[in-house]
Design a protein around this motif. Structure first.
Motif, PDB file in Angstrom:
ATOM      1  N   TYR A 186       0.820  -1.204   0.000  1.00 26.46           N
ATOM      2  CA  TYR A 186       0.000   0.000   0.000  1.00 26.46           C
ATOM      3  C   TYR A 186       0.857   1.259   0.000  1.00 26.46           C
ATOM      4  N   VAL A 187       2.152   1.106  -0.249  1.00 27.21           N
ATOM      5  CA  VAL A 187       3.100   2.221  -0.209  1.00 27.21           C
ATOM      6  C   VAL A 187       3.704   2.425  -1.586  1.00 27.21           C
ATOM      7  N   THR A 188       3.849   3.683  -1.990  1.00 26.77           N
ATOM      8  CA  THR A 188       4.568   4.010  -3.224  1.00 26.77           C
ATOM      9  C   THR A 188       5.640   5.034  -2.909  1.00 26.77           C
ATOM     10  N   VAL A 220      17.848   7.298   5.239  1.00 28.37           N
ATOM     11  CA  VAL A 220      16.933   7.918   6.204  1.00 28.37           C
ATOM     12  C   VAL A 220      16.147   6.801   6.871  1.00 28.37           C
ATOM     13  N   THR A 221      15.912   6.951   8.167  1.00 25.47           N
ATOM     14  CA  THR A 221      15.093   6.009   8.917  1.00 25.47           C
ATOM     15  C   THR A 221      14.194   6.791   9.869  1.00 25.47           C
ATOM     16  N   HIS A 222      13.293   6.091  10.522  1.00 23.98           N
ATOM     17  CA  HIS A 222      12.404   6.721  11.496  1.00 23.98           C
ATOM     18  C   HIS A 222      13.185   7.057  12.769  1.00 23.98           C
ATOM     19  N   SER A 223      12.752   8.095  13.458  1.00 22.21           N
ATOM     20  CA  SER A 223      13.406   8.467  14.716  1.00 22.21           C
ATOM     21  C   SER A 223      12.521   8.167  15.925  1.00 22.21           C
ATOM     22  N   ASP A 224      11.287   7.777  15.664  1.00 21.40           N
ATOM     23  CA  ASP A 224      10.372   7.389  16.739  1.00 21.40           C
ATOM     24  C   ASP A 224       9.347   6.422  16.158  1.00 21.40           C
ATOM     25  N   LYS A 225       8.510   5.873  17.002  1.00 19.97           N
ATOM     26  CA  LYS A 225       7.533   4.902  16.512  1.00 19.97           C
ATOM     27  C   LYS A 225       6.146   5.504  16.313  1.00 19.97           C
ATOM     28  N   SER A 226       6.084   6.833  16.177  1.00 17.84           N
ATOM     29  CA  SER A 226       4.795   7.455  15.873  1.00 17.84           C
ATOM     30  C   SER A 226       4.313   6.975  14.503  1.00 17.84           C
ATOM     31  N   LEU A 227       3.001   6.970  14.323  1.00 15.11           N
ATOM     32  CA  LEU A 227       2.440   6.502  13.061  1.00 15.11           C
ATOM     33  C   LEU A 227       2.739   7.503  11.945  1.00 15.11           C
ATOM     34  N   LYS A 228       3.093   6.970  10.779  1.00 12.93           N
ATOM     35  CA  LYS A 228       3.446   7.788   9.624  1.00 12.93           C
ATOM     36  C   LYS A 228       2.570   7.373   8.451  1.00 12.93           C
ATOM     37  N   ARG A 229       2.427   8.257   7.487  1.00  7.23           N
ATOM     38  CA  ARG A 229       1.644   7.905   6.308  1.00  7.23           C
ATOM     39  C   ARG A 229       2.263   8.502   5.053  1.00  7.23           C
ATOM     40  N   ASN A 230       2.296   9.805   4.898  1.00  6.91           N
ATOM     41  CA  ASN A 230       2.835  10.446   3.707  1.00  6.91           C
ATOM     42  C   ASN A 230       4.029  11.305   4.107  1.00  6.91           C
ATOM     43  N   LEU A 231       5.173  11.042   3.488  1.00  3.79           N
ATOM     44  CA  LEU A 231       6.411  11.729   3.867  1.00  3.79           C
ATOM     45  C   LEU A 231       7.090  12.312   2.636  1.00  3.79           C
ATOM     46  N   SER A 232       7.764  13.441   2.815  1.00  3.25           N
ATOM     47  CA  SER A 232       8.512  14.072   1.731  1.00  3.25           C
ATOM     48  C   SER A 232       9.955  14.293   2.154  1.00  3.25           C
ATOM     49  N   PHE A 233      10.872  14.023   1.230  1.00  5.04           N
ATOM     50  CA  PHE A 233      12.312  14.132   1.458  1.00  5.04           C
ATOM     51  C   PHE A 233      12.941  14.873   0.286  1.00  5.04           C
ATOM     52  N   THR A 284       8.878  11.455  -2.610  1.00  3.25           N
ATOM     53  CA  THR A 284       7.643  11.383  -1.834  1.00  3.25           C
ATOM     54  C   THR A 284       7.275   9.926  -1.583  1.00  3.25           C
ATOM     55  N   VAL A 285       6.922   9.638  -0.354  1.00  4.99           N
ATOM     56  CA  VAL A 285       6.431   8.314   0.025  1.00  4.99           C
ATOM     57  C   VAL A 285       4.960   8.488   0.375  1.00  4.99           C
ATOM     58  N   ARG A 286       4.105   7.767  -0.326  1.00  6.64           N
ATOM     59  CA  ARG A 286       2.663   7.833  -0.096  1.00  6.64           C
ATOM     60  C   ARG A 286       2.174   6.477   0.388  1.00  6.64           C
ATOM     61  N   SER A 287       1.221   6.519   1.320  1.00  7.88           N
ATOM     62  CA  SER A 287       0.690   5.293   1.884  1.00  7.88           C
ATOM     63  C   SER A 287      -0.805   5.434   2.124  1.00  7.88           C
ATOM     64  N   THR A 288      -1.519   4.341   1.961  1.00  7.29           N
ATOM     65  CA  THR A 288      -2.946   4.341   2.272  1.00  7.29           C
ATOM     66  C   THR A 288      -3.215   3.854   3.693  1.00  7.29           C
ATOM     67  N   ARG A 289      -2.147   3.404   4.382  1.00  8.64           N
ATOM     68  CA  ARG A 289      -2.257   2.945   5.773  1.00  8.64           C
ATOM     69  C   ARG A 289      -1.117   3.536   6.600  1.00  8.64           C
ATOM     70  N   ASP A 290      -1.332   3.590   7.896  1.00  5.77           N
ATOM     71  CA  ASP A 290      -0.276   4.049   8.800  1.00  5.77           C
ATOM     72  C   ASP A 290       0.790   2.971   8.946  1.00  5.77           C
ATOM     73  N   TYR A 291       2.009   3.407   9.188  1.00  6.54           N
ATOM     74  CA  TYR A 291       3.114   2.499   9.494  1.00  6.54           C
ATOM     75  C   TYR A 291       3.996   3.157  10.539  1.00  6.54           C
TER      76      TYR A 291
END
Length: 173
Positions: free
Chosen positions: A56-58, A120-133, A75-82
């Motif tokens: 569900y991620v592009t 790049v990696t996550h710095s916490d376990k908060s829910l993520k969905r759409n990210l831009s780098f 851009t990372v797009r998702s239809t679900r939280d991760y």
């Protein structure tokens, strides 16, 4: 064994299992480990790998080519939280990690796999969905690239090396 002894043994077993899982989950709650740099695989206990074709991620860019030294939006797009992720740019020719990330969203941090800021990696376990780098291409020509992301939806479920379309290096002969 009497019922009280069995109940005590069950509670102790449950507590030990819970503590083990919590301590393991906490170990990766602040980002991927360096051991994941090469294959981009999370190092959790008995994870369930899902097909990268069935996710569900592009991951994509709004450009089809770049020049050495360019800054490329990713851009990372998702239809679900991760919860967790690892993002890299890799040369198409030999699969080596290339370039550096210069802009990160909140909840992210740089990781040095082979060069400063190449992952790049996550710095916490908060829910993520759409990210831009923003990724910066090396100043020297490196050829065509793809972006790859591994996503951890939960401690036991992940997708590895979801890839973008090829981003061609402009000006190649």
């Amino acid at each position: 064994m009497e019922d009280g002894g069995r109940a005590h043994t069950g509670i102790v077993g449950w507590a030990c299992t819970t503590l083990c899982l919590v301590s393991c989950a906490a170990a990766f709650s602040q980002g991927a480990s360096l051991s994941a740099c090469t294959d981009m695989m999370p190092r959790h206990l008995r994870l369930q790998l899902h097909s990268s074709n069935n996710n569900y991620v592009t991951v994509h860019t709004n450009i089809s080519f770049y020049f050495p030294g360019d800054k490329v939006p990713v851009t990372v797009r998702s239809t679900r939280d991760y919860m967790g992720f690892m993002l890299q740019a890799r040369k198409v020719s030999n699969n080596e990690i290339a370039g550096t990330f210069i802009f990160l969203p909140p909840g992210s941090k740089l990781l040095t796999c082979f060069e400063d800021g190449d992952t790049v990696t996550h710095s916490d376990k908060s829910l993520k969905r759409n990210l831009s780098f923003i990724w910066k291409a090396p100043d020297q020509p490196i050829g065509d690239i793809k972006f790859f992301i591994s996503i951890v939806q939960s401690y036991f479920v992940y997708w590895a090396k979801i890839e973008s379309a090829v981003v061609a290096q402009g000006g190649q002969n």
